[in-house]
Motif scaffolding. Structure first.
Motif, PDB file in Angstrom:
ATOM      1  N   HIS A  80       0.838  -1.203   0.000  1.00 14.15           N
ATOM      2  CA  HIS A  80       0.000   0.000   0.000  1.00 14.15           C
ATOM      3  C   HIS A  80       0.868   1.246   0.000  1.00 14.15           C
ATOM      4  N   THR A  82       0.567   5.971   0.239  1.00 17.96           N
ATOM      5  CA  THR A  82      -0.160   7.229   0.189  1.00 17.96           C
ATOM      6  C   THR A  82       0.805   8.281  -0.328  1.00 17.96           C
ATOM      7  N   HIS A 146      -3.291   1.514   8.812  1.00 16.83           N
ATOM      8  CA  HIS A 146      -4.263   2.530   9.180  1.00 16.83           C
ATOM      9  C   HIS A 146      -3.632   3.920   9.160  1.00 16.83           C
ATOM     10  N   PHE A 149      -3.515   4.872   5.465  1.00 14.83           N
ATOM     11  CA  PHE A 149      -4.844   5.191   4.936  1.00 14.83           C
ATOM     12  C   PHE A 149      -5.383   6.514   5.471  1.00 14.83           C
ATOM     13  N   LEU A 161     -11.210   8.659   4.238  1.00  9.78           N
ATOM     14  CA  LEU A 161     -10.158   7.677   3.986  1.00  9.78           C
ATOM     15  C   LEU A 161      -9.996   7.426   2.495  1.00  9.78           C
ATOM     16  N   ASN A 166      -4.332   7.620  -2.130  1.00 10.42           N
ATOM     17  CA  ASN A 166      -3.897   6.462  -1.346  1.00 10.42           C
ATOM     18  C   ASN A 166      -4.460   5.196  -1.980  1.00 10.42           C
ATOM     19  N   LEU A 168      -6.103   2.628  -0.634  1.00 12.46           N
ATOM     20  CA  LEU A 168      -7.166   1.915   0.068  1.00 12.46           C
ATOM     21  C   LEU A 168      -8.190   1.273  -0.876  1.00 12.46           C
ATOM     22  N   GLU A 171      -7.755  -2.429  -1.544  1.00 16.23           N
ATOM     23  CA  GLU A 171      -7.795  -3.391  -0.439  1.00 16.23           C
ATOM     24  C   GLU A 171      -8.981  -4.340  -0.567  1.00 16.23           C
TER      25      GLU A 171
END
Length: 214
Positions: A80, A82, A146, A149, A161, A166, A168, A171
């Motif tokens: 992941h 951001t 977290h 995100f 979020l 990002n 997310l 996911e």
């Protein structure tokens, strides 16, 4: 009490927001990085120089995706990310330091060249070498994800979020109500398709869906 050397790599999580904010960022001390020889999750932070900042736009986001592909060719598993105004966070998995080094070298060169080309500038792009922190338990990995995100909300860039900067939407462990938000947004739905092709979201070591969102 053991004295902590300045600018050593410490935990990124400061839940109590303790301490006086730093006025000058003089970089990460060039000491030997922590070694590992088995699959390990890591939280990485990459900072951009002030004259190359404001990297949060769609062209550089596309370049970031290309840089992730370059890193994956070196067997670095990028889970992941951001992208913020002057920095980026990555959550990755690497089997050893050699793979981490090669993967981040490929990632860093690709992204730096793109930033200079887009901004029509030359010279160094990064403020200093990337910072990394090992995530040695499920709870640490969950907290790091977290943190990534919620980074847009933390920097008051976003109120949600979910945004284009990002990962997310990629996911596959998110709850049903979160999934509805993505499916109702054309831009987030398109982003999800692209991200699931370039990220390793389905291969996260020792993390299941219940533990991530509860």
């Amino acid at each position: 009490m053991k004295k902590i050397r300045k600018n050593t790599q410490l935990s990124l999580l400061n839940t109590k927001q303790a301490g006086r904010p730093a006025k000058v960022d003089i970089g990460i001390r060039h000491i030997r990085r922590e070694r590992f020889s088995k699959l390990t999750a890591l939280h990485l932070t990459i900072k951009v120089r002030d004259n190359k900042a404001d990297v949060q736009n769609k062209r550089i986001l596309k370049a970031l995706h290309h840089a992730i592909k370059r890193a994956r060719l070196q067997r670095l598993r990028v889970i992941h990310y951001t992208l913020e105004y002057n920095h980026a966070h990555l959550v990755v998995e690497a089997a050893d330091n050699k793979i981490l080094h090669r993967g981040m070298q490929a990632f860093g060169i690709s992204l730096a060249k793109a930033i200079n080309k887009i901004k029509q500038l030359k010279g160094a792009v990064y403020k200093h070498r990337y910072h990394f922190r090992k995530l040695t338990s499920r709870r640490e990995l969950k907290n790091a994800l977290h943190y990534v995100f919620r980074n847009g909300v933390k920097h008051k860039r976003s109120t949600s979020l979910f945004d284009l900067y990002n990962s997310l939407p990629a996911e596959k462990r998110i709850t049903a109500d979160m999934n509805i938000i993505i499916e109702r947004s054309l831009s987030l739905s398109k982003l999800r398709v692209e991200l699931r092709e370039i990220l390793d979201v389905t291969k996260v070591f020792y993390l299941d869906s219940y533990y991530l969102w509860n």
